[in-house]
Design a protein around this motif. Structure first.
Motif, PDB file in Angstrom:
ATOM      1  N   PHE A  22      -8.138   5.069  -0.692  1.00  0.00           N
ATOM      2  CA  PHE A  22      -7.897   4.784   0.561  1.00  0.00           C
ATOM      3  C   PHE A  22      -8.782   4.720   1.569  1.00  0.00           C
ATOM      4  O   PHE A  22      -9.552   5.562   1.801  1.00  0.00           O
ATOM      5  CB  PHE A  22      -6.424   5.823   1.271  1.00  0.00           C
ATOM      6  CG  PHE A  22      -5.360   5.529   0.358  1.00  0.00           C
ATOM      7  CD1 PHE A  22      -4.403   4.549   0.846  1.00  0.00           C
ATOM      8  CD2 PHE A  22      -4.843   6.617  -0.661  1.00  0.00           C
ATOM      9  CE1 PHE A  22      -3.112   4.585   0.400  1.00  0.00           C
ATOM     10  CE2 PHE A  22      -3.907   6.290  -1.157  1.00  0.00           C
ATOM     11  CZ  PHE A  22      -2.729   5.464  -0.905  1.00  0.00           C
ATOM     12  N   TYR A  76      -4.085   1.613   7.007  1.00  0.00           N
ATOM     13  CA  TYR A  76      -4.671   1.946   5.964  1.00  0.00           C
ATOM     14  C   TYR A  76      -4.626   1.197   4.667  1.00  0.00           C
ATOM     15  O   TYR A  76      -3.345   0.281   4.657  1.00  0.00           O
ATOM     16  CB  TYR A  76      -4.573   3.704   5.720  1.00  0.00           C
ATOM     17  CG  TYR A  76      -3.028   3.718   5.306  1.00  0.00           C
ATOM     18  CD1 TYR A  76      -2.526   3.469   4.147  1.00  0.00           C
ATOM     19  CD2 TYR A  76      -2.329   4.221   6.494  1.00  0.00           C
ATOM     20  CE1 TYR A  76      -0.904   3.868   4.061  1.00  0.00           C
ATOM     21  CE2 TYR A  76      -0.833   4.325   6.463  1.00  0.00           C
ATOM     22  CZ  TYR A  76      -0.256   4.194   5.043  1.00  0.00           C
ATOM     23  OH  TYR A  76       1.050   4.181   4.879  1.00  0.00           O
ATOM     24  N   THR A 125     -13.999   3.693   5.098  1.00  0.00           N
ATOM     25  CA  THR A 125     -13.342   2.772   6.115  1.00  0.00           C
ATOM     26  C   THR A 125     -13.865   1.346   5.240  1.00  0.00           C
ATOM     27  O   THR A 125     -14.678   1.140   4.564  1.00  0.00           O
ATOM     28  CB  THR A 125     -13.806   2.669   7.385  1.00  0.00           C
ATOM     29  OG1 THR A 125     -13.318   1.853   8.464  1.00  0.00           O
ATOM     30  CG2 THR A 125     -15.593   2.532   7.651  1.00  0.00           C
ATOM     31  N   HIS A 151      -9.233   4.054   5.966  1.00  0.00           N
ATOM     32  CA  HIS A 151      -8.292   4.294   7.302  1.00  0.00           C
ATOM     33  C   HIS A 151      -9.208   3.635   8.190  1.00  0.00           C
ATOM     34  O   HIS A 151     -10.380   3.562   8.645  1.00  0.00           O
ATOM     35  CB  HIS A 151      -8.279   5.640   7.472  1.00  0.00           C
ATOM     36  CG  HIS A 151      -7.557   6.187   6.485  1.00  0.00           C
ATOM     37  ND1 HIS A 151      -8.156   6.949   5.357  1.00  0.00           N
ATOM     38  CD2 HIS A 151      -6.075   6.705   6.392  1.00  0.00           C
ATOM     39  CE1 HIS A 151      -6.902   7.498   4.905  1.00  0.00           C
ATOM     40  NE2 HIS A 151      -5.875   7.358   5.359  1.00  0.00           N
ATOM     41  N   ASP A 152      -8.195   2.870   9.173  1.00  0.00           N
ATOM     42  CA  ASP A 152      -8.738   2.305  10.439  1.00  0.00           C
ATOM     43  C   ASP A 152      -8.811   3.597  11.421  1.00  0.00           C
ATOM     44  O   ASP A 152      -8.206   4.268  11.541  1.00  0.00           O
ATOM     45  CB  ASP A 152      -7.607   1.497  11.168  1.00  0.00           C
ATOM     46  CG  ASP A 152      -7.815   0.777  12.458  1.00  0.00           C
ATOM     47  OD1 ASP A 152      -9.114   1.288  13.147  1.00  0.00           O
ATOM     48  OD2 ASP A 152      -7.412  -0.009  13.002  1.00  0.00           O
ATOM     49  N   THR A 196     -13.536  10.247   6.224  1.00  0.00           N
ATOM     50  CA  THR A 196     -12.795   8.973   5.707  1.00  0.00           C
ATOM     51  C   THR A 196     -13.713   8.310   4.971  1.00  0.00           C
ATOM     52  O   THR A 196     -14.727   8.206   5.162  1.00  0.00           O
ATOM     53  CB  THR A 196     -11.968   8.495   7.026  1.00  0.00           C
ATOM     54  OG1 THR A 196     -13.070   7.832   7.834  1.00  0.00           O
ATOM     55  CG2 THR A 196     -11.110   9.402   7.554  1.00  0.00           C
ATOM     56  N   THR A 199       0.646  -1.169  -0.106  1.00  0.00           N
ATOM     57  CA  THR A 199      -0.086  -0.041  -0.120  1.00  0.00           C
ATOM     58  C   THR A 199       0.817   1.205  -0.167  1.00  0.00           C
ATOM     59  O   THR A 199       1.923   1.424   0.762  1.00  0.00           O
ATOM     60  CB  THR A 199      -0.801   0.026   1.156  1.00  0.00           C
ATOM     61  OG1 THR A 199      -1.717  -1.400   1.317  1.00  0.00           O
ATOM     62  CG2 THR A 199      -1.803   1.079   1.223  1.00  0.00           C
ATOM     63  N   GLY A 218      -2.768   7.863   2.146  1.00  0.00           N
ATOM     64  CA  GLY A 218      -2.834   6.917   3.160  1.00  0.00           C
ATOM     65  C   GLY A 218      -2.392   7.195   4.401  1.00  0.00           C
ATOM     66  O   GLY A 218      -2.957   7.422   5.547  1.00  0.00           O
ATOM     67  N   ASP A 219      -0.916   7.658   4.411  1.00  0.00           N
ATOM     68  CA  ASP A 219      -0.213   8.040   5.873  1.00  0.00           C
ATOM     69  C   ASP A 219      -0.824   9.383   6.182  1.00  0.00           C
ATOM     70  O   ASP A 219      -0.565  10.248   5.161  1.00  0.00           O
ATOM     71  CB  ASP A 219       1.374   7.913   5.412  1.00  0.00           C
ATOM     72  CG  ASP A 219       2.164   8.263   6.931  1.00  0.00           C
ATOM     73  OD1 ASP A 219       1.460   8.826   7.803  1.00  0.00           O
ATOM     74  OD2 ASP A 219       3.014   7.683   6.831  1.00  0.00           O
ATOM     75  N   PHE A 278      -8.156  -4.362   8.903  1.00  0.00           N
ATOM     76  CA  PHE A 278      -7.059  -3.541   9.297  1.00  0.00           C
ATOM     77  C   PHE A 278      -6.143  -4.152  10.406  1.00  0.00           C
ATOM     78  O   PHE A 278      -5.406  -3.543  11.047  1.00  0.00           O
ATOM     79  CB  PHE A 278      -7.418  -2.044   9.852  1.00  0.00           C
ATOM     80  CG  PHE A 278      -8.241  -1.342   8.889  1.00  0.00           C
ATOM     81  CD1 PHE A 278      -7.755  -0.711   7.802  1.00  0.00           C
ATOM     82  CD2 PHE A 278      -9.689  -1.234   9.142  1.00  0.00           C
ATOM     83  CE1 PHE A 278      -8.502   0.218   6.981  1.00  0.00           C
ATOM     84  CE2 PHE A 278     -10.400  -0.205   8.267  1.00  0.00           C
ATOM     85  CZ  PHE A 278      -9.657   0.345   7.215  1.00  0.00           C
ATOM     86  N   TYR A 298      -6.421   4.149  13.998  1.00  0.00           N
ATOM     87  CA  TYR A 298      -5.179   4.738  13.832  1.00  0.00           C
ATOM     88  C   TYR A 298      -5.375   6.367  13.505  1.00  0.00           C
ATOM     89  O   TYR A 298      -4.480   7.140  13.942  1.00  0.00           O
ATOM     90  CB  TYR A 298      -4.922   4.040  12.231  1.00  0.00           C
ATOM     91  CG  TYR A 298      -3.758   4.938  11.350  1.00  0.00           C
ATOM     92  CD1 TYR A 298      -2.614   5.186  11.760  1.00  0.00           C
ATOM     93  CD2 TYR A 298      -4.540   5.522  10.188  1.00  0.00           C
ATOM     94  CE1 TYR A 298      -1.763   5.938  10.881  1.00  0.00           C
ATOM     95  CE2 TYR A 298      -3.320   6.427   9.354  1.00  0.00           C
ATOM     96  CZ  TYR A 298      -1.944   6.500   9.915  1.00  0.00           C
ATOM     97  OH  TYR A 298      -1.378   6.990   8.981  1.00  0.00           O
TER      98      TYR A 298
END
Length: 270
Positions: A226, A218, A207, A228-229, A205, A57, A182-183, A213, A232
């Motif tokens: 993307f 992510y 999910t 995301h958790d 976001t 990812t 992502g990040d 996850f 996170y």
């Protein structure tokens, strides 16, 4: 060196057809060829390969891909997103702000402002509004609404980090931005640095079910965006110096007639 447009288009269309027909190994090989022909990745081959599980990812979607995607859709963006896909995130954020962090906000920064839907939804909550987007065509559409005091073309984290003499903001909004990122570490840190003390950061976001996850915070989902958790994101907010004050499950939009699940976050700078 980028391949001629006709060659790249042929290979791109072939990759799409292979993927749609379920020939995924062949599709992966075709997307790698797309990437070889277009190293800037305007077509988003990297995201496609990640969705197929062929590469790790990535941390972000390629800037050239995001810019190309939104330049191409700017003219029909509102019709496609709002009327066809039932996208209502800006209004959901505005409603959450009214109920849980009503302001009013003297200065709002709209990250990834697109055509200006957030400025429209939050006009009564904000006084001075600034928008920034990677797509020049989107900025032109946003300017037509005449709701922003300033508009900028640029990458959002670079904009936040740029010491351009601007005072900090009371409200920073990122509606439908994280699906292309992502990040979130750099974004959240840069956002916190430009928020006034007690300022609000509002974002949405996408999910997936929680089991998705287990190994990664992510990932790229089947819609090539993307996801995301939420845990996170909570941790990343705290690390950046912000607290979640409101989190809600939302439907981001519909896709093939099915709701796309996501979350709406309101966070406050310590």
């Amino acid at each position: 060196m980028t391949a001629p447009d006709d060659e790249l288009e042929r290979v791109y269309e072939n990759a799409l057809e292979l993927e749609k027909s379920g020939r995924l190994d062949e599709a992966a090989a075709a997307w790698r060829e797309v990437l070889r022909l277009d190293p800037d990745d305007c077509g988003g081959a990297t995201i496609r390969l990640a969705a197929l599980g062929e590469i790790p990812t990535p941390k972000v979607a390629p800037a050239a891909y995001v810019m190309t995607l939104f330049d191409q859709t700017a003219e029909a963006f509102d019709d496609i997103l709002v009327r066809q896909l039932s996208y209502d995130v800006p209004n959901l954020i505005a409603q959450a702000l009214r109920e849980h962090a009503p302001g009013p906000y003297a200065r709002m920064l709209d990250l990834g402002c697109g055509t200006g839907l957030c400025a429209l939804a939050m006009e009564d909550l904000t006084r001075d509004r600034t928008g920034v987007d990677l797509s020049e065509d989107m900025i032109e559409k946003a300017a037509e609404r005449d709701l922003y005091d300033d508009l900028y073309i640029g990458e959002i984290v670079a904009f936040l980090k740029d010491d351009n003499g601007e005072a900090n903001w009371d409200l920073i909004v990122a509606a439908d931005v994280l699906p292309y990122l992502g990040d979130v570490t750099d974004l959240f840190a840069a956002t916190a640095a430009r928020l006034n003390s007690g300022g609000t950061f509002a974002f949405s976001t996408e999910t997936l079910h929680q089991d998705a996850f287990i190994e990664e915070p992510y990932l790229v989902n089947a819609g090539h965006r993307f996801a995301h958790d939420p845990f996170y994101l909570d941790d990343a907010l705290e690390e950046a110096g912000m607290d979640s004050v409101f989190v809600a499950d939302i439907t981001v939009r519909t896709e093939d007639g099915e709701p796309v699940p996501g979350h709406l976050f309101l966070a406050r700078k310590f």
